[in-house]
Design an enzyme around this catalytic site. Structure first.
Site: not given
Ligand code: GRF
Length: 218
Positions: A15, A112, A93, A96, A17, A110
């Site tokens: 966590g 990446h 992780m 969806l 971010n 998201n």
């Protein structure tokens, strides 16, 4: 500051971010409110971070559901209960499905840790080192049905050095992640982000004159 955007943050682990977004909001740099943090992993450290800042946090453990759809339905319900307008994946992780994405059309983003479309998937910092690329970085993108294939909102570039390992590069990239993710959320909150097909336009974005970077410097 303008009216704030209601966001939900989905996590699976550390966590960091999430923390960068919390800090950005607390410092008044991000016009958003985290209405809910959802973790699929009961042991995610990010849950503690949320609680420390008085942010509601729930666990929806995917192992309790026999299909992806059932799991996603519960997550959608939790987010809707809180009136979430933007879903922010931060080290989440689970892939969806369309079922989830239909509930939040162009409202799921998201981050990446590579320069997409290079190196989608997992373990990509080590893959970038092993491949021998001279630059890597991170990408914030809208989520579509593919894995790391949605329209790109922002990218940050970092050099890859000969002495790098996957971990060293991951740390360098992570620092940039913490800079660009809160910024993108703020742009979306300010309604400055527009999508046309695969291309994303940010209203008022400046064009950088300094366009060339060469690596190695020799
Ligand atoms: C980050 O490297 C992010 O790019 C990737 O997963 C990692 C999450 O780290 N999607 P954290 O949980 O935010 O610290």
């Amino acid at each position: 500051m303008e009216e704030s955007l209601n966001i939900g943050v989905l996590i699976s682990g550390r966590g960091s971010n999430l923390q960068a977004i919390i800090d950005g909001i607390e410092q008044g740099k991000v016009a958003a409110k985290i209405s809910l943090v959802v973790s699929n992993n009961p042991d995610a450290y990010g849950l503690e971070r949320a609680r420390k800042h008085g942010i509601p946090a729930v666990v929806v453990d995917h192992r309790m559901y026999s299909t992806r759809q059932e799991f996603e339905t519960v997550v959608i319900e939790r987010l809707n209960e809180k009136g979430v307008e933007l879903v922010v994946l931060a080290g989440f992780m689970r892939v969806l499905t369309e079922h989830f994405l239909k509930a939040f059309p162009l409202r799921v983003i998201n981050i990446h840790p590579a320069l997409l479309p290079s190196f989608p998937g997992v373990g990509v910092q080590a893959k970038a080192v092993d491949y021998g690329v001279r630059f890597s970085g991170c990408t914030v993108h809208f989520v579509n049905e593919g894995v790391d294939t949605g329209p790109i909102i922002a990218q940050a570039v970092v050099p890859v050095y000969p002495t790098d390992t996957g971990e060293i590069l991951a740390d360098r990239i992570l620092k940039m992640e913490h800079q660009i993710y809160p910024k993108v959320i703020h742009w979306i909150a300010e309604r400055r982000v527009r999508v046309e097909g695969r291309r994303v336009f940010v209203e008022g974005a400046k064009m950088d004159e300094e366009i060339a970077h060469i690596e190695p410097v020799a």
